[in-house]
Enzyme design. Structure first.
Site, PDB file in Angstrom:
ATOM      1  N   HIS A  15       0.844  -1.195   0.000  1.00  0.00           N
ATOM      2  CA  HIS A  15       0.000   0.000   0.000  1.00  0.00           C
ATOM      3  C   HIS A  15       0.884   1.252   0.000  1.00  0.00           C
ATOM      4  O   HIS A  15       2.107   1.151  -0.092  1.00  0.00           O
ATOM      5  CB  HIS A  15      -0.986  -0.028   1.175  1.00  0.00           C
ATOM      6  CG  HIS A  15      -0.336  -0.224   2.505  1.00  0.00           C
ATOM      7  ND1 HIS A  15      -0.040   0.814   3.355  1.00  0.00           N
ATOM      8  CD2 HIS A  15       0.094  -1.350   3.121  1.00  0.00           C
ATOM      9  CE1 HIS A  15       0.535   0.332   4.450  1.00  0.00           C
ATOM     10  NE2 HIS A  15       0.630  -0.978   4.334  1.00  0.00           N
ATOM     11  N   ALA A  16       0.291   2.418   0.067  1.00  0.00           N
ATOM     12  CA  ALA A  16       0.993   3.682  -0.171  1.00  0.00           C
ATOM     13  C   ALA A  16       2.245   3.903   0.679  1.00  0.00           C
ATOM     14  O   ALA A  16       3.294   4.254   0.150  1.00  0.00           O
ATOM     15  CB  ALA A  16       0.025   4.851   0.012  1.00  0.00           C
TER      16      ALA A  16
END
Length: 85
Positions: A15-16
């Site tokens: 994820h980010a």
């Protein structure tokens, strides 16, 4: 060219936050760093490419380094993945 395989253990996949950390880490090497998941491949130095793979928990990726510091890159990135993903 050197490579290693890794199965993502983070419950949220890539994820980010860890993707940003990965891009920063990969940018520190002169070698070309690629991440491959199935048929898709991305430049590990580009956040949109890494996020575009959509890698989820339990999926296996292959990280490849090709260049003058490939040995160091593979060694250090393997540690990075184990600690962060």
């Amino acid at each position: 060219m050197m490579e290693f395989k890794y199965t993502i253990t983070d419950s949220e996949g890539i994820h980010a936050r860890p993707a940003g950390m990965l891009v920063k880490q990969a940018a520190g090497y002169k070698s070309d760093i690629k991440i491959t998941k199935g048929e898709k491949s991305a430049d590990a130095k580009r956040i949109f490419g890494v996020m575009g793979l959509g890698t989820k928990a339990g999926e296996e990726i292959t990280v490849t380094a090709d260049g003058e510091d490939e040995e160091t890159a593979v060694s250090e990135l393997e540690v990075f993945f184990k600690e962060n993903l």
